[in-house]
Write an enzyme that holds these catalytic residues in place. Structure first.
Site, PDB file in Angstrom:
ATOM      1  N   LYS A  24     -15.554 -39.774   7.115  1.00  0.00           N
ATOM      2  CA  LYS A  24     -14.852 -38.702   6.382  1.00  0.00           C
ATOM      3  C   LYS A  24     -13.386 -38.611   6.806  1.00  0.00           C
ATOM      4  O   LYS A  24     -12.487 -38.618   5.970  1.00  0.00           O
ATOM      5  CB  LYS A  24     -15.534 -37.356   6.649  1.00  0.00           C
ATOM      6  CG  LYS A  24     -14.679 -36.153   6.253  1.00  0.00           C
ATOM      7  CD  LYS A  24     -15.371 -34.839   6.509  1.00  0.00           C
ATOM      8  CE  LYS A  24     -14.954 -34.112   7.752  1.00  0.00           C
ATOM      9  NZ  LYS A  24     -13.654 -33.446   7.738  1.00  0.00           N
ATOM     10  N   ASN A  25     -13.156 -38.520   8.108  1.00  0.00           N
ATOM     11  CA  ASN A  25     -11.796 -38.228   8.546  1.00  0.00           C
ATOM     12  C   ASN A  25     -10.850 -39.418   8.386  1.00  0.00           C
ATOM     13  O   ASN A  25      -9.643 -39.245   8.261  1.00  0.00           O
ATOM     14  CB  ASN A  25     -11.813 -37.706   9.992  1.00  0.00           C
ATOM     15  CG  ASN A  25     -12.408 -36.297  10.038  1.00  0.00           C
ATOM     16  OD1 ASN A  25     -12.492 -35.624   9.013  1.00  0.00           O
ATOM     17  ND2 ASN A  25     -12.837 -35.866  11.209  1.00  0.00           N
ATOM     18  N   CYS A 120     -12.259 -26.097   7.683  1.00  0.00           N
ATOM     19  CA  CYS A 120     -13.275 -25.281   8.364  1.00  0.00           C
ATOM     20  C   CYS A 120     -12.634 -24.215   9.244  1.00  0.00           C
ATOM     21  O   CYS A 120     -11.619 -24.451   9.889  1.00  0.00           O
ATOM     22  CB  CYS A 120     -14.165 -26.185   9.217  1.00  0.00           C
ATOM     23  SG  CYS A 120     -15.376 -27.052   8.242  1.00  0.00           S
ATOM     24  N   ARG A 125      -5.491 -23.216  13.549  1.00  0.00           N
ATOM     25  CA  ARG A 125      -5.186 -24.629  13.278  1.00  0.00           C
ATOM     26  C   ARG A 125      -3.753 -24.762  12.760  1.00  0.00           C
ATOM     27  O   ARG A 125      -3.528 -25.098  11.601  1.00  0.00           O
ATOM     28  CB  ARG A 125      -6.209 -25.211  12.293  1.00  0.00           C
ATOM     29  CG  ARG A 125      -7.614 -25.161  12.854  1.00  0.00           C
ATOM     30  CD  ARG A 125      -8.639 -25.744  11.919  1.00  0.00           C
ATOM     31  NE  ARG A 125      -8.666 -27.193  11.959  1.00  0.00           N
ATOM     32  CZ  ARG A 125      -9.520 -27.931  11.253  1.00  0.00           C
ATOM     33  NH1 ARG A 125     -10.399 -27.353  10.466  1.00  0.00           N
ATOM     34  NH2 ARG A 125      -9.496 -29.249  11.344  1.00  0.00           N
ATOM     35  N   PRO A 126      -2.774 -24.508  13.641  1.00  0.00           N
ATOM     36  CA  PRO A 126      -1.377 -24.608  13.192  1.00  0.00           C
ATOM     37  C   PRO A 126      -0.980 -26.058  12.908  1.00  0.00           C
ATOM     38  O   PRO A 126      -1.673 -26.988  13.327  1.00  0.00           O
ATOM     39  CB  PRO A 126      -0.581 -24.051  14.378  1.00  0.00           C
ATOM     40  CG  PRO A 126      -1.471 -24.225  15.559  1.00  0.00           C
ATOM     41  CD  PRO A 126      -2.886 -24.218  15.067  1.00  0.00           C
ATOM     42  N   ILE A 127       0.157 -26.239  12.225  1.00  0.00           N
ATOM     43  CA  ILE A 127       0.657 -27.614  12.000  1.00  0.00           C
ATOM     44  C   ILE A 127       2.097 -27.753  12.512  1.00  0.00           C
ATOM     45  O   ILE A 127       2.875 -28.538  11.996  1.00  0.00           O
ATOM     46  CB  ILE A 127       0.533 -28.060  10.520  1.00  0.00           C
ATOM     47  CG1 ILE A 127       1.318 -27.147   9.580  1.00  0.00           C
ATOM     48  CG2 ILE A 127      -0.914 -28.145  10.078  1.00  0.00           C
ATOM     49  CD1 ILE A 127       1.562 -27.806   8.214  1.00  0.00           C
ATOM     50  N   ASP A 309     -16.365 -32.476  17.289  1.00  0.00           N
ATOM     51  CA  ASP A 309     -17.178 -32.461  16.069  1.00  0.00           C
ATOM     52  C   ASP A 309     -18.663 -32.700  16.351  1.00  0.00           C
ATOM     53  O   ASP A 309     -19.503 -32.450  15.493  1.00  0.00           O
ATOM     54  CB  ASP A 309     -16.675 -33.526  15.071  1.00  0.00           C
ATOM     55  CG  ASP A 309     -15.280 -33.205  14.572  1.00  0.00           C
ATOM     56  OD1 ASP A 309     -14.832 -32.057  14.742  1.00  0.00           O
ATOM     57  OD2 ASP A 309     -14.633 -34.111  14.023  1.00  0.00           O
ATOM     58  N   ILE A 331     -11.226 -27.827  22.426  1.00  0.00           N
ATOM     59  CA  ILE A 331     -10.297 -28.164  21.335  1.00  0.00           C
ATOM     60  C   ILE A 331     -10.083 -26.975  20.389  1.00  0.00           C
ATOM     61  O   ILE A 331      -8.960 -26.669  20.017  1.00  0.00           O
ATOM     62  CB  ILE A 331     -10.793 -29.388  20.528  1.00  0.00           C
ATOM     63  CG1 ILE A 331     -11.172 -30.550  21.462  1.00  0.00           C
ATOM     64  CG2 ILE A 331      -9.750 -29.833  19.493  1.00  0.00           C
ATOM     65  CD1 ILE A 331     -10.062 -31.197  22.225  1.00  0.00           C
ATOM     66  N   ARG A 401     -19.373 -31.020   2.395  1.00  0.00           N
ATOM     67  CA  ARG A 401     -17.973 -31.423   2.582  1.00  0.00           C
ATOM     68  C   ARG A 401     -17.875 -32.728   3.352  1.00  0.00           C
ATOM     69  O   ARG A 401     -16.939 -33.505   3.151  1.00  0.00           O
ATOM     70  CB  ARG A 401     -17.221 -30.345   3.388  1.00  0.00           C
ATOM     71  CG  ARG A 401     -16.740 -29.186   2.565  1.00  0.00           C
ATOM     72  CD  ARG A 401     -15.687 -28.411   3.317  1.00  0.00           C
ATOM     73  NE  ARG A 401     -14.717 -29.323   3.906  1.00  0.00           N
ATOM     74  CZ  ARG A 401     -14.097 -29.130   5.053  1.00  0.00           C
ATOM     75  NH1 ARG A 401     -14.306 -28.043   5.738  1.00  0.00           N
ATOM     76  NH2 ARG A 401     -13.234 -30.012   5.510  1.00  0.00           N
TER      77      ARG A 401
HETATM   78  N1  EPU Z   1      -2.788 -28.100  17.149  1.00  0.00           N
HETATM   79  C1  EPU Z   1      -1.642 -27.357  17.301  1.00  0.00           C
HETATM   80  N2  EPU Z   1      -0.557 -27.676  16.534  1.00  0.00           N
HETATM   81  C2  EPU Z   1      -0.581 -28.681  15.620  1.00  0.00           C
HETATM   82  C3  EPU Z   1      -1.768 -29.431  15.462  1.00  0.00           C
HETATM   83  C4  EPU Z   1      -2.851 -29.114  16.246  1.00  0.00           C
HETATM   84  O1  EPU Z   1      -1.576 -26.412  18.104  1.00  0.00           O
HETATM   85  O2  EPU Z   1       0.445 -28.921  14.972  1.00  0.00           O
HETATM   86  C5  EPU Z   1      -3.961 -27.797  18.003  1.00  0.00           C
HETATM   87  C6  EPU Z   1      -5.142 -27.264  17.196  1.00  0.00           C
HETATM   88  O3  EPU Z   1      -5.068 -25.868  17.032  1.00  0.00           O
HETATM   89  C7  EPU Z   1      -6.307 -27.703  18.029  1.00  0.00           C
HETATM   90  C8  EPU Z   1      -5.837 -29.022  18.644  1.00  0.00           C
HETATM   91  O4  EPU Z   1      -4.422 -29.010  18.541  1.00  0.00           O
HETATM   92  O5  EPU Z   1      -6.537 -26.788  19.059  1.00  0.00           O
HETATM   93  C9  EPU Z   1      -6.383 -30.278  18.018  1.00  0.00           C
HETATM   94  O6  EPU Z   1      -6.203 -30.232  16.610  1.00  0.00           O
HETATM   95  P1  EPU Z   1      -6.060 -31.571  15.736  1.00  0.00           P
HETATM   96  O7  EPU Z   1      -4.736 -31.526  15.077  1.00  0.00           O
HETATM   97  O8  EPU Z   1      -6.374 -32.747  16.581  1.00  0.00           O
HETATM   98  O9  EPU Z   1      -7.199 -31.387  14.676  1.00  0.00           O
HETATM   99  P2  EPU Z   1      -7.114 -31.604  13.113  1.00  0.00           P
HETATM  100  O10 EPU Z   1      -6.245 -32.766  12.803  1.00  0.00           O
HETATM  101  O11 EPU Z   1      -6.836 -30.320  12.455  1.00  0.00           O
HETATM  102  C10 EPU Z   1      -9.078 -33.319  13.038  1.00  0.00           C
HETATM  103  C11 EPU Z   1     -10.370 -33.443  12.283  1.00  0.00           C
HETATM  104  C12 EPU Z   1     -11.352 -32.403  12.792  1.00  0.00           C
HETATM  105  C13 EPU Z   1     -11.555 -32.630  14.285  1.00  0.00           C
HETATM  106  C14 EPU Z   1     -10.219 -32.596  15.024  1.00  0.00           C
HETATM  107  C15 EPU Z   1     -10.340 -32.920  16.492  1.00  0.00           C
HETATM  108  C16 EPU Z   1      -9.681 -34.280  10.138  1.00  0.00           C
HETATM  109  C17 EPU Z   1      -9.478 -34.043   8.691  1.00  0.00           C
HETATM  110  N3  EPU Z   1     -10.101 -33.257  10.860  1.00  0.00           N
HETATM  111  O12 EPU Z   1      -8.609 -31.997  12.785  1.00  0.00           O
HETATM  112  O13 EPU Z   1     -12.559 -32.635  12.087  1.00  0.00           O
HETATM  113  O14 EPU Z   1     -12.387 -31.616  14.786  1.00  0.00           O
HETATM  114  O15 EPU Z   1      -9.310 -33.539  14.432  1.00  0.00           O
HETATM  115  O16 EPU Z   1     -10.903 -34.172  16.671  1.00  0.00           O
HETATM  116  O17 EPU Z   1      -9.484 -35.381  10.626  1.00  0.00           O
HETATM  117  C18 EPU Z   1     -14.648 -32.047  11.216  1.00  0.00           C
HETATM  118  O18 EPU Z   1     -14.729 -33.221  10.820  1.00  0.00           O
HETATM  119  O19 EPU Z   1     -15.600 -31.231  11.187  1.00  0.00           O
HETATM  120  C19 EPU Z   1     -13.363 -31.583  11.739  1.00  0.00           C
HETATM  121  C20 EPU Z   1     -13.085 -30.308  11.915  1.00  0.00           C
END
Ligand code: EPU
Length: 422
Positions: A24-25, A120, A125-127, A309, A331, A401
């Site tokens: 998926k990811n 989810c 989940r900031p960016i 996950d 995480i 999903r």
């Molecule tokens: N974070 C920040 N700022 C950012 C980005 C992330 O503070 O700009 C923090 C998040 O709040 C979190 C940590 O960094 O505490 C890690 O977040 P990450 O960005 O790695 O997660 P993600 O990209 O939002 C992806 C997967 C998730 C998986 C996580 C961790 C996808 C589409 N989603 O999310 O998958 O849990 O990496 O491995 O790839 C799932 O498949 O159920 C799922 C939630």
């Protein structure tokens, strides 16, 4: 829309061979990257899941021509007809990976307007790191009223130091950097298998990405990318793990084929510690389990640590292990809601902020429970497989999903799972 419930009659031993679907990811990342290609792009081994459907809707909204054959897992994307650079809110709400269209649209068209992504509800989940990375490449990025607007007349490679390891942030910066002038270096990059897969896909289109799978990734941008041959995404690490846990949970004997065993080391080590037997071949894993499992302690970490996950399905399994297990979720802030649901089934759990202390019980009993996110849904399926009686799981759309035909796969191994629509 009619509400669907999943019903599981527990206590059936799972036995046999099952094939894992594409990841998926990795799928959502590779599909977003397809818009970088000047030529039509064929992607294979895609899972037939809701997040892929949302990706198709997103591409079509942008104006791309998409042929999606869910039964073959094959998609052809012709991005030459894209005529807009905005993603609508309703699509962003449905999928976390919508944020990847910021990096991809910025690289291809020099602008993007994308609402802050949904996905989810598992904590904040900031960016901010995605945005910081794009600014380091010279983009002008603003966020106002829940909308991210990015614009760049030209992107120029630069150094990006991630404040924390972020999968999405690493992917988004890789996408933006793919057509930037010069070299971008991402420090403290994520190392997850789908980062490597995206790098391979970008390289197959002529980009020069080095170091994916380590914490320093270098991307030498190119002026144009073109797909030359079909690209097959890697198998789903989390589906593989969920099936491994299901095999152990039912004291079964299941061979999961089409997977990559080296991606599973953290889970394999814990299952062995619990007393299950795990045998690996080149592209298959056999999990067998007889008798009670021992309690274990684990912490979620970035790859190659124990994946967040799989924390939810694994902690469901620990609810019936002998002794007291401790699980630390490092995480995301809010990834124990499945355990609160499992208390209805007789699980004994105490939660202290990011730590769950699970006192194993000999048997769970069926109850009506609610999936609160994708992997919480998978955890409740594991709980239902172990429980005495028929468990009812509400909010099955979360499961759809990210898992392709989960109940069909489990039923082929001997589970008794069906759905009803109210
Ligand atoms: N974070 C920040 N700022 C950012 C980005 C992330 O503070 O700009 C923090 C998040 O709040 C979190 C940590 O960094 O505490 C890690 O977040 P990450 O960005 O790695 O997660 P993600 O990209 O939002 C992806 C997967 C998730 C998986 C996580 C961790 C996808 C589409 N989603 O999310 O998958 O849990 O990496 O491995 O790839 C799932 O498949 O159920 C799922 C939630």
């Amino acid at each position: 829309m009619a509400e669907e419930r999943m019903l599981i009659t527990g206590g059936q031993r799972l036995e046999g061979v099952v094939r894992v679907s594409g990841g998926k990811n990795t799928a959502v990342a590779v599909i977003s990257a397809s818009i970088l290609s000047q030529t039509p792009c064929v992607i294979e081994n895609l899972p037939n899941i809701e997040d892929v459907n949302v990706s198709v809707e997103t591409l079509e909204h942008l104006g791309a021509k998409v042929q999606w054959c869910p039964e073959q897992g094959m998609m052809e994307v012709d991005a030459s007809s894209i005529h807009r650079t905005d993603v609508p809110l309703d699509l962003c709400r449905r999928m976390r990976a919508s944020s990847y269209y910021i990096g991809a649209l910025l690289a291809r068209f020099g602008q993007a307007q994308v609402p802050l992504p949904g996905g989810c509800d598992i904590g904040r989940r900031p960016i901010d790191q995605h945005i910081k990375g794009m600014r380091a490449l010279g983009a002008h990025v603003e966020t106002a009223r829940g909308m991210v607007s990015a614009q760049a007349d030209r992107l120029v490679g630069g150094d990006v130091f991630m404040d924390m390891v972020t999968v999405g942030g690493t992917i988004n910066v890789m996408l933006a950097a793919s057509r930037a002038e010069g070299t971008t270096t991402i420090y403290n990059a994520a190392k997850e298998p789908h980062i490597v897969d995206l790098a391979n896909f970008l390289n197959s289109m002529g980009c020069r990405v080095k170091g994916a799978g380590t914490d320093v990734i270098r991307i030498r941008g190119v002026s144009s990318l073109s797909s030359r041959r079909p690209y097959a995404v890697i198998p789903d690490q989390i589906e593989t793990g969920t099936l491994m846990i299901a095999a152990a949970a039912t004291h079964g004997d299941v061979t999961i084929c089409g997977c990559i065993p080296t991606h599973m080391e953290a889970l394999t080590a814990k299952l062995l510690e619990m007393g299950a037997r795990v045998d690996e071949r080149d592209d298959a894993i056999r999990v067998r389990s007889i008798g009670a499992h021992r309690a274990v302690t684990f912490k979620t970490q970035v790859y190659p640590g124990f994946p967040t996950d799989l924390q939810q399905p694994m902690s469901a399994l620990l609810c019936t292990a002998t002794g007291t297990s401790t699980v630390v979720e490092n995480i995301f802030e809010s990834r124990f809601r499945h355990l609160a649901e499992m208390e209805r089934m007789g699980a004994r759990v105490r939660i202290y902020e990011q730590t769950a202390v699970i006192e194993g019980v000999p048997l769970l009993h069926a109850a009506a429970v609610e999936a609160t996110d994708l992997r919480a849904g998978a955890a409740l399926v594991i709980a239902g497989l172990m429980a005495q009686g028929t468990t009812e799981i509400y909010n099955t759309h979360f499961i759809d999903r990210g898992y392709e035909h989960l109940e069909d796969k489990l039923n082929s191994l001997g589970a008794k799972i069906w759905r009803i629509r109210d």
